[in-house]
Design an enzyme around this catalytic site. Structure first.
Site, PDB file in Angstrom:
ATOM      1  N   ARG A 216       0.717  -1.321   0.020  1.00 54.96           N
ATOM      2  CA  ARG A 216       0.133  -0.008   0.033  1.00 54.96           C
ATOM      3  C   ARG A 216       0.974   1.359   0.035  1.00 54.96           C
ATOM      4  O   ARG A 216       0.497   2.235  -0.699  1.00 54.96           O
ATOM      5  CB  ARG A 216      -0.985  -0.017   1.140  1.00 54.96           C
ATOM      6  N   PHE A 232     -10.766  -5.630  -6.268  1.00 52.93           N
ATOM      7  CA  PHE A 232     -11.040  -6.514  -4.957  1.00 52.93           C
ATOM      8  C   PHE A 232     -10.251  -5.573  -3.927  1.00 52.93           C
ATOM      9  O   PHE A 232      -9.633  -5.917  -3.015  1.00 52.93           O
ATOM     10  CB  PHE A 232      -9.901  -7.837  -5.055  1.00 52.93           C
ATOM     11  N   ASP A 254     -15.542  -4.195  -5.515  1.00 48.91           N
ATOM     12  CA  ASP A 254     -15.674  -5.211  -4.785  1.00 48.91           C
ATOM     13  C   ASP A 254     -16.973  -5.915  -4.662  1.00 48.91           C
ATOM     14  O   ASP A 254     -17.900  -5.302  -4.735  1.00 48.91           O
ATOM     15  CB  ASP A 254     -15.017  -4.948  -3.032  1.00 48.91           C
ATOM     16  N   SER A 255     -17.039  -6.995  -4.250  1.00 46.63           N
ATOM     17  CA  SER A 255     -18.179  -7.763  -4.072  1.00 46.63           C
ATOM     18  C   SER A 255     -19.186  -7.652  -2.845  1.00 46.63           C
ATOM     19  O   SER A 255     -20.035  -8.205  -2.720  1.00 46.63           O
ATOM     20  CB  SER A 255     -18.379  -9.171  -4.671  1.00 46.63           C
ATOM     21  N   ASP A 304      -5.865  -7.324  -6.512  1.00 50.89           N
ATOM     22  CA  ASP A 304      -5.378  -8.054  -5.090  1.00 50.89           C
ATOM     23  C   ASP A 304      -6.669  -9.052  -4.770  1.00 50.89           C
ATOM     24  O   ASP A 304      -7.371  -8.607  -3.940  1.00 50.89           O
ATOM     25  CB  ASP A 304      -5.199  -7.069  -3.932  1.00 50.89           C
ATOM     26  N   CYS A 344      -2.428 -14.692  -3.261  1.00 52.67           N
ATOM     27  CA  CYS A 344      -2.282 -15.040  -1.757  1.00 52.67           C
ATOM     28  C   CYS A 344      -2.381 -16.302  -1.696  1.00 52.67           C
ATOM     29  O   CYS A 344      -2.490 -16.959  -0.847  1.00 52.67           O
ATOM     30  CB  CYS A 344      -3.014 -14.092  -0.789  1.00 52.67           C
TER      31      CYS A 344
HETATM   32  N1  SAH Z   1      -6.659  -5.356  -1.159  1.00 58.40           N
HETATM   33  C1  SAH Z   1      -7.366  -5.544  -0.087  1.00 58.40           C
HETATM   34  C2  SAH Z   1      -7.602  -7.128   0.255  1.00 58.40           C
HETATM   35  C3  SAH Z   1      -8.302  -7.784  -0.646  1.00 58.40           C
HETATM   36  S1  SAH Z   1      -9.220  -9.346  -0.180  1.00 58.40           S
HETATM   37  C4  SAH Z   1      -6.705  -4.733   1.183  1.00 58.40           C
HETATM   38  O1  SAH Z   1      -5.572  -4.173   0.893  1.00 58.40           O
HETATM   39  O2  SAH Z   1      -7.474  -4.591   2.157  1.00 58.40           O
HETATM   40  C5  SAH Z   1      -9.982  -9.876  -1.410  1.00 58.40           C
HETATM   41  C6  SAH Z   1     -11.379  -8.832  -1.682  1.00 58.40           C
HETATM   42  O3  SAH Z   1     -12.077  -9.862  -2.820  1.00 58.40           O
HETATM   43  C7  SAH Z   1     -12.563  -9.277  -0.525  1.00 58.40           C
HETATM   44  O4  SAH Z   1     -13.095  -8.133  -0.100  1.00 58.40           O
HETATM   45  C8  SAH Z   1     -13.779  -9.864  -1.323  1.00 58.40           C
HETATM   46  O5  SAH Z   1     -15.114  -9.446  -1.262  1.00 58.40           O
HETATM   47  C9  SAH Z   1     -13.427  -9.496  -2.690  1.00 58.40           C
HETATM   48  N2  SAH Z   1     -14.045 -10.339  -4.057  1.00 58.40           N
HETATM   49  C10 SAH Z   1     -13.927 -11.812  -4.064  1.00 58.40           C
HETATM   50  N3  SAH Z   1     -14.339 -12.429  -5.238  1.00 58.40           N
HETATM   51  C11 SAH Z   1     -14.529 -11.100  -5.719  1.00 58.40           C
HETATM   52  C12 SAH Z   1     -15.320 -10.905  -7.240  1.00 58.40           C
HETATM   53  N4  SAH Z   1     -15.546 -11.912  -8.009  1.00 58.40           N
HETATM   54  N5  SAH Z   1     -15.716  -9.638  -7.386  1.00 58.40           N
HETATM   55  C13 SAH Z   1     -15.244  -8.495  -6.714  1.00 58.40           C
HETATM   56  N6  SAH Z   1     -14.795  -8.831  -5.453  1.00 58.40           N
HETATM   57  C14 SAH Z   1     -14.475  -9.924  -5.063  1.00 58.40           C
END
Ligand code: SAH
Length: 400
Positions: A216, A232, A254-255, A304, A344
């Site tokens: 970040r 994400f 995000d979903s 991510d 990850c």
């Molecule tokens: N980058 C973030 C952490 C990401 S965790 C940080 O630094 O805090 C992964 C995220 O992906 C989660 O919030 C989950 O809700 C989202 N997610 C999972 N599958 C998804 C999809 N198909 N479309 C959108 N979001 C999704």
């Protein structure tokens, strides 16, 4: 005394100090019936010829049938060991982690606590959030919590042992207060000057993705004047960092509607104008295609995603998903733009991830330069004998 005797030849990984003993490597388990039935009993592990190898926590229901506490024959597994290891973990974090009060205090095997994660939020008035994910640390929960409190001076301990890996250990999913006060719905932390709200009780994992701190920061340093797309985004970790670094705008996808709500609150916590950010509750795969069709482009893209490969069996399917988003991410990037892309999945090595991304770049018919190889922060160490600890890997790419 519980004794685990390995099959001939199966001592090799233990002699290399790898901390897991799989059920398939075990010839016999001897001891009193109550010791054999008890999850988390300490066992002596020996080779087929009777050579001492380690002391380990026995997990009768798991495929990982025992996890090593110590390879030292003279080291008893007791309260003093727990205290000593927590003290070491704390002293390492105190001397190495900077500019944040969201810290991974205990990171499993690397800190001598197989299956334990402890994240410490907001200092002594804050909360220690624990995930007990193996039979051994579960059996020592009470002394671990006592030592955490006495070593850190933080009296509030909350348990988030609700990850499905617990079921593989035959342990029920549990959450709740272990000591001190019930945490409020939101705790505030400050990372590299950015304020974040963390929902310990309902957020993912322990509430915040502490592991991405350095990444970040890197985005913050590169974001000035740029139009950013954060895929994400969860609660907007990278989005807020980009705005702190002077991004012109951020589109975050995000979903999870709850995570996006927290992301919007984070805007207010940092006094950022709401007009700088758009938060979209949508599927990333579909949205990236839609953005491409609309001809949208960005100067900086972050990908991510969640763990696509939860086990080695899912690597192929996961590789296709990683390739798909990286291809789209590259296509949405303007000339001179930057892509920060992560995996990850422990089952996907850094090497394989780079190959997948290279394949995506190739299919996108563009050029890309690898500017940096990325990993988790300094409070997520891994031991040389346990490469499984390296789960987060990433690449910073530039489109020339
Ligand atoms: N980058 C973030 C952490 C990401 S965790 C940080 O630094 O805090 C992964 C995220 O992906 C989660 O919030 C989950 O809700 C989202 N997610 C999972 N599958 C998804 C999809 N198909 N479309 C959108 N979001 C999704």
């Amino acid at each position: 005394m519980l004794t685990i005797t390995l099959k001939p030849g199966k001592e090799k990984s233990l002699l290399r100090r790898h901390p897991w003993i799989f059920a398939s490597a075990i010839d016999r388990v001897e001891g009193k019936p109550e010791e054999k039935a008890k999850s988390g009993s300490t066992a002596v592990v020996q080779s087929s010829s009777g050579q001492f190898l380690a002391r380990a926590a026995f997990s009768p229901k798991s495929q990982i049938r025992a996890r090593v506490w110590s390879f030292d024959q003279n080291e008893p597994i007791d309260h003093a060991l727990i205290k000593r290891r927590i003290r070491n973990a704390l002293s390492y974090r105190t001397s190495s982690v900077r500019d944040t009060d969201a810290i991974r205090l205990i990171f499993g095997e690397a800190d001598g606590f197989p299956g334990l994660v402890v994240d410490w939020y907001a200092g002594k008035q804050g909360t220690l959030v624990c995930q007990f994910q193996s039979a051994g640390v579960e059996a020592w929960k009470v002394p671990i919590v006592q030592a955490l409190i006495s070593e850190t001076g933080c009296p509030n301990v909350y348990e988030r042992s609700d990850a499905s890996v617990r079921e593989r250990e035959g342990l029920p999913l549990v959450t709740g207060v272990l000591a001190g006060d019930e945490p409020g719905t939101e705790i505030h932390v400050v990372e590299n000057g950015v304020h974040y709200a963390v929902d310990i009780k309902h957020g993912h994992k322990t509430g915040f993705y502490i592991d991405q701190r350095d990444n970040r920061r890197l985005v913050m340093e590169q974001a000035a004047g740029r139009e950013v797309l954060n895929c994400f985004c969860y609660t907007g970790g990278f989005s807020l960092a980009a705005l702190k670094g002077g991004a012109a705008s951020v589109l975050s996808i995000d979903s999870s509607a709850d995570a996006l709500e927290t992301g919007k609150r984070n805007m207010a916590l940092n006094d950022f104008a709401p007009s700088l950010a758009e938060w979209r509750d949508a599927d990333v795969f579909k949205t990236l295609r839609a953005l491409r069709e609309q001809g949208r482009t960005f100067d900086l893209v972050v990908l991510d995603p969640p763990k696509f490969a939860s086990s080695p069996d899912h690597v192929e399917r996961a590789a296709r998903a990683y390739k798909d988003i990286n291809l789209l991410g590259m296509q949405l990037l303007r000339e001179g733009g930057l892509l920060f892309t992560y995996s990850c999945s422990g089952a996907i090595s850094a090497d394989l991830f780079q190959k997948i991304v290279a394949g995506a770049v190739n299919d996108a018919r563009v050029d890309a330069r690898i500017v940096r190889r990325l990993s988790a922060g300094i409070d997520h160490p891994m031991t040389t004998s346990f490469p499984e600890g390296e789960y987060l890997k990433g690449l910073m790419l530039q489109k020339p």
